[in-house]
Design an enzyme around this catalytic site. Structure first.
Site, mmCIF file in Angstrom:
data_model
loop_
_atom_site.group_PDB
_atom_site.id
_atom_site.type_symbol
_atom_site.label_atom_id
_atom_site.label_comp_id
_atom_site.label_asym_id
_atom_site.label_seq_id
_atom_site.Cartn_x
_atom_site.Cartn_y
_atom_site.Cartn_z
ATOM 1 N N ASP A 8 9.928 26.546 24.274
ATOM 2 C CA ASP A 8 10.780 27.073 25.325
ATOM 3 C C ASP A 8 11.215 28.464 24.828
ATOM 4 O OD1 ASP A 8 12.614 27.140 27.587
ATOM 5 O OD2 ASP A 8 14.199 26.758 26.117
ATOM 6 N N ASP A 10 14.147 30.840 26.346
ATOM 7 C CA ASP A 10 15.579 31.134 26.368
ATOM 8 C C ASP A 10 16.381 30.125 25.550
ATOM 9 O OD1 ASP A 10 15.516 33.350 28.304
ATOM 10 O OD2 ASP A 10 14.877 31.826 29.735
ATOM 11 N N GLY A 45 18.591 25.604 31.105
ATOM 12 C CA GLY A 45 17.216 25.106 31.036
ATOM 13 C C GLY A 45 16.617 24.646 32.356
ATOM 14 N N ARG A 48 16.730 28.485 38.503
ATOM 15 C CA ARG A 48 17.830 29.266 39.074
ATOM 16 C C ARG A 48 18.431 28.526 40.272
ATOM 17 N NH1 ARG A 48 15.664 34.884 40.735
ATOM 18 N NH2 ARG A 48 14.598 34.628 38.727
ATOM 19 N N SER A 115 11.202 30.348 33.465
ATOM 20 C CA SER A 115 11.852 31.594 33.893
ATOM 21 C C SER A 115 10.833 32.589 34.427
ATOM 22 C CB SER A 115 12.593 32.232 32.714
ATOM 23 O OG SER A 115 12.991 33.538 33.055
ATOM 24 N N ASN A 117 11.418 35.595 34.294
ATOM 25 C CA ASN A 117 11.627 36.783 33.456
ATOM 26 C C ASN A 117 11.006 36.665 32.067
ATOM 27 O OD1 ASN A 117 13.359 38.202 35.416
ATOM 28 N ND2 ASN A 117 14.782 36.521 35.057
ATOM 29 N N ASP A 169 15.925 23.688 23.658
ATOM 30 C CA ASP A 169 17.373 23.728 23.407
ATOM 31 C C ASP A 169 18.177 23.026 24.500
ATOM 32 O OD1 ASP A 169 16.786 25.826 25.309
ATOM 33 O OD2 ASP A 169 18.825 26.541 24.989
HETATM 34 C C1 BG6 Z 1 15.285 28.935 31.768
HETATM 35 C C2 BG6 Z 1 16.745 29.166 31.465
HETATM 36 O O1 BG6 Z 1 14.523 29.352 30.680
HETATM 37 O O2 BG6 Z 1 14.900 29.644 32.919
HETATM 38 C C3 BG6 Z 1 17.595 28.841 32.680
HETATM 39 O O3 BG6 Z 1 17.132 28.338 30.387
HETATM 40 C C4 BG6 Z 1 17.106 29.622 33.894
HETATM 41 O O4 BG6 Z 1 18.942 29.149 32.409
HETATM 42 C C5 BG6 Z 1 15.626 29.345 34.114
HETATM 43 O O5 BG6 Z 1 17.835 29.230 35.050
HETATM 44 C C6 BG6 Z 1 15.057 30.177 35.274
HETATM 45 O O6 BG6 Z 1 15.022 31.490 34.842
HETATM 46 P P1 BG6 Z 1 15.048 32.806 35.739
HETATM 47 O O7 BG6 Z 1 15.079 33.885 34.675
HETATM 48 O O8 BG6 Z 1 13.786 32.827 36.533
HETATM 49 O O9 BG6 Z 1 16.284 32.758 36.570
HETATM 50 MG MG MG Z 2 16.075 27.018 26.921
#
Ligand code: BG6
Ligand code: MG
Length: 213
Positions: A8, A10, A45, A48, A115, A117, A169
């Site tokens: 993972d 983040d 985790g 969104r 994510s 991002n 995590d």
């Molecule tokens: C996870 C994070 O990696 O990605 C979450 O732990 C987050 O907190 C999820 O909501 C979605 O990510 P993003 O960056 O697309 O909003």
């Molecule tokens: Mg995480």
């Protein structure tokens, strides 16, 4: 035996979970609610969209469909603002050494994050080069705790799930990996993470013995 490691991103490799939480706090604040640290775990985790629903549930804030879409946009733009200057210094202690070690030992490696991002963060922190495969929010449709992200990771590594170990995590991520029938190493500063097979508090000083199950 273990052939692949799926990480993972983040909160495991990079210190970004705090920025996600800061953005959720800011959103709640706009609605007159102060989020204490107890909200961090349930929002962590997951996608969104799911996090917004949980936030609304837990705080009693209500939003129309359109307001929810705007809130999701806002949350992400604040998050992007917080990570704008992110660089190698956001990588947790010991991570680079551990990734170097496992690559030199021939383990296959993947990112398993939902994510959107992820690529941006991997690029800005210089981590991209360590991974054979990157599974992110654009590659999967079902957020954790669904096993999809980890199953796709194993598949792209051309490994059986039983040959993969996951580093996580968040409880939702542990459940995702367990449902995918993988071993899970929890990464938790407090030393406990429900459902994980083992827990580490840091990558610092870690070696391949952690992969013996
Ligand atoms: C996870 C994070 O990696 O990605 C979450 O732990 C987050 O907190 C999820 O909501 C979605 O990510 P993003 O960056 O697309 O909003
Ligand atoms: Mg995480």
């Amino acid at each position: 035996s273990v052939k692949g490691l799926i990480f993972d991103l983040d909160g495991v490799l990079v210190d970004t979970a705090k920025y996600h939480f800061m953005a959720w706090k800011r959103l709640a604040k706009e609605h007159g609610v102060d989020l204490n640290d107890g909200y961090a775990e349930p929002l962590k985790g997951i996608s969104r969209k799911d996090a917004l629903e949980i936030l609304l549930d837990l705080t009693g804030i209500s939003m129309s469909g359109v307001e929810k879409l705007r809130a999701l946009d806002k949350k992400n733009s604040w998050y992007l603002e917080y990570i704008m200057d992110i660089d190698e210094s956001a990588v947790f202690e010991g991570v680079l050494e551990f990734l170097d070690l496992v690559k030199s030992l021939g383990y296959k490696t993947a990112i398993g994050s939902t994510s959107d991002n992820s690529s941006l963060i991997l690029e800005c922190t210089g981590l991209t080069r360590f991974f054979d495969v990157i599974i992110d929010g654009y590659k999967v449709t079902k957020p954790k705790p669904d096993p999809e992200v980890y199953l796709v990771g194993a598949k792209e590594l051309q490994l059986d799930p039983s040959e993969c170990v996951v580093f996580e995590d968040a409880v939702a991520g542990v459940n995702s990996a367990k449902t995918a029938r993988m071993k899970v190493i929890g990464v938790s500063r407090t030393g406990s993470l429900e459902g994980a097979d083992k827990v580490i508090t840091t990558f610092s000083g870690l070696d391949e013995k952690i992969l013996d199950f």
